[in-house]
Design an enzyme around this catalytic site. Structure first.
Site, PDB file in Angstrom:
ATOM      1  N   SER A  80       0.822  -1.215   0.000  1.00  0.00           N
ATOM      2  CA  SER A  80       0.000   0.000   0.000  1.00  0.00           C
ATOM      3  C   SER A  80       0.856   1.265   0.000  1.00  0.00           C
ATOM      4  O   SER A  80       2.009   1.266   0.441  1.00  0.00           O
ATOM      5  CB  SER A  80      -0.911   0.019   1.226  1.00  0.00           C
ATOM      6  OG  SER A  80      -1.654  -1.167   1.317  1.00  0.00           O
TER       7      SER A  80
HETATM    8  N1  SAH Z   1      -0.971  -4.606   3.909  1.00  0.00           N
HETATM    9  C1  SAH Z   1      -0.308  -5.086   2.717  1.00  0.00           C
HETATM   10  C2  SAH Z   1      -1.193  -4.869   1.517  1.00  0.00           C
HETATM   11  C3  SAH Z   1      -1.293  -6.119   0.750  1.00  0.00           C
HETATM   12  S1  SAH Z   1      -2.455  -6.115  -0.590  1.00  0.00           S
HETATM   13  C4  SAH Z   1       1.043  -4.431   2.561  1.00  0.00           C
HETATM   14  O1  SAH Z   1       1.310  -3.432   3.233  1.00  0.00           O
HETATM   15  O2  SAH Z   1       1.857  -4.937   1.775  1.00  0.00           O
HETATM   16  C5  SAH Z   1      -3.729  -7.123   0.111  1.00  0.00           C
HETATM   17  C6  SAH Z   1      -3.354  -8.515   0.511  1.00  0.00           C
HETATM   18  O3  SAH Z   1      -4.552  -9.150   0.940  1.00  0.00           O
HETATM   19  C7  SAH Z   1      -2.802  -9.389  -0.615  1.00  0.00           C
HETATM   20  O4  SAH Z   1      -1.575  -9.925  -0.220  1.00  0.00           O
HETATM   21  C8  SAH Z   1      -3.855 -10.471  -0.786  1.00  0.00           C
HETATM   22  O5  SAH Z   1      -3.323 -11.744  -1.154  1.00  0.00           O
HETATM   23  C9  SAH Z   1      -4.485 -10.511   0.586  1.00  0.00           C
HETATM   24  N2  SAH Z   1      -5.834 -11.081   0.639  1.00  0.00           N
HETATM   25  C10 SAH Z   1      -6.870 -10.906  -0.228  1.00  0.00           C
HETATM   26  N3  SAH Z   1      -7.941 -11.612   0.179  1.00  0.00           N
HETATM   27  C11 SAH Z   1      -7.592 -12.251   1.334  1.00  0.00           C
HETATM   28  C12 SAH Z   1      -8.260 -13.148   2.232  1.00  0.00           C
HETATM   29  N4  SAH Z   1      -9.513 -13.540   2.040  1.00  0.00           N
HETATM   30  N5  SAH Z   1      -7.560 -13.608   3.296  1.00  0.00           N
HETATM   31  C13 SAH Z   1      -6.283 -13.237   3.524  1.00  0.00           C
HETATM   32  N6  SAH Z   1      -5.604 -12.387   2.722  1.00  0.00           N
HETATM   33  C14 SAH Z   1      -6.239 -11.917   1.636  1.00  0.00           C
END
Ligand code: SAH
Length: 214
Positions: A59
């Site tokens: 993000s």
């Molecule tokens: N907070 C992270 C943002 C990652 S993007 C950072 O700072 O890097 C969102 C993440 O949510 C992705 O890695 C994706 O695989 C995960 N995600 C999406 N749906 C999900 C679910 N149902 N359970 C767990 N993770 C999930």
């Protein structure tokens, strides 16, 4: 000495309206360059989201700061994070609370994030592979829940795992990527208050554990 790019970033975040000094200090202390891919190293402290593997993103620092501030976390709290991704937001939360429980649906992302957190000696994080939509029943109730992937609608299953007295959940919500907003839900004993805070664009919250080849 602090990397001048970090100082620049903190100034930018203040300029954008982030005022919580604990949040700004946490961002200052977490080296974002350890969470981005090698080819984006020179942009590690730019105030932009960057691609990670599996089509996901780390993000934008402003959004990490904004969500962390909106969550109103303190050092006595137990926090659940959905969507570990790179682990960057996890690391920022870990500086702000007692313990972070974080769930990721890609094993490869989870393992990489766990390794980075260990290298940075961040030890108050418990991570697991799973479907974050279901929360983490064994560890409930949580004082705070942060969702970092966009939910279609109000995440009721997660709200059920929130402390009924003053628990707060912050999540991007919206089916249409052009109409997502960060929403803050607050439990106050009587019901759930809802505040729309900021238009955003997140990768979607998907069902189940991801299948990975190899
Ligand atoms: N907070 C992270 C943002 C990652 S993007 C950072 O700072 O890097 C969102 C993440 O949510 C992705 O890695 C994706 O695989 C995960 N995600 C999406 N749906 C999900 C679910 N149902 N359970 C767990 N993770 C999930």
């Amino acid at each position: 000495m602090t990397d001048p790019r970090i100082i620049q970033l903190i100034m930018e975040l203040r300029h954008q309206g982030i005022t919580d000094t604990r949040v700004l200090a946490a961002i200052e202390r977490v080296p974002r360059d350890r969470f981005v891919q090698a080819q984006f190293l020179e942009h590690a402290y730019d105030n932009i989201a960057l691609p990670i593997t599996q089509g996901q993103t780390i993000s934008q620092p402003y959004v990490v700061a904004f969500m962390s501030e909106a969550l109103q976390v303190n050092d006595r709290m137990k926090v659940l994070e959905i969507g570990t991704g790179s682990g960057y937001q996890t690391a920022v939360l870990a500086k702000l609370c007692r313990r972070v429980y974080t769930i990721e649906r890609y094993r490869s992302l989870l393992l990489q994030a766990e390794r980075r957190l260990a290298e940075l000696n961040i030890s108050n994080v418990t991570a697991k592979l799973g479907d974050g939509n279901k929360g983490w029943h064994e560890q409930m109730p949580f004082d705070r829940i942060l969702v970092t992937a966009a939910a279609d609608t109000r995440p009721d299953a997660l709200l059920d795992q929130l402390n009924p007295m003053g628990g707060i959940l912050v999540a991007p919500v919206g089916r249409d990527p052009d109409k997502q907003e960060i929403v803050r839900y607050t439990k106050n004993g009587l019901g759930i208050a809802e505040e729309k805070l900021l238009p955003v664009r997140f990768v979607p919250l998907l069902p189940g554990i991801a299948k990975e080849v190899g």
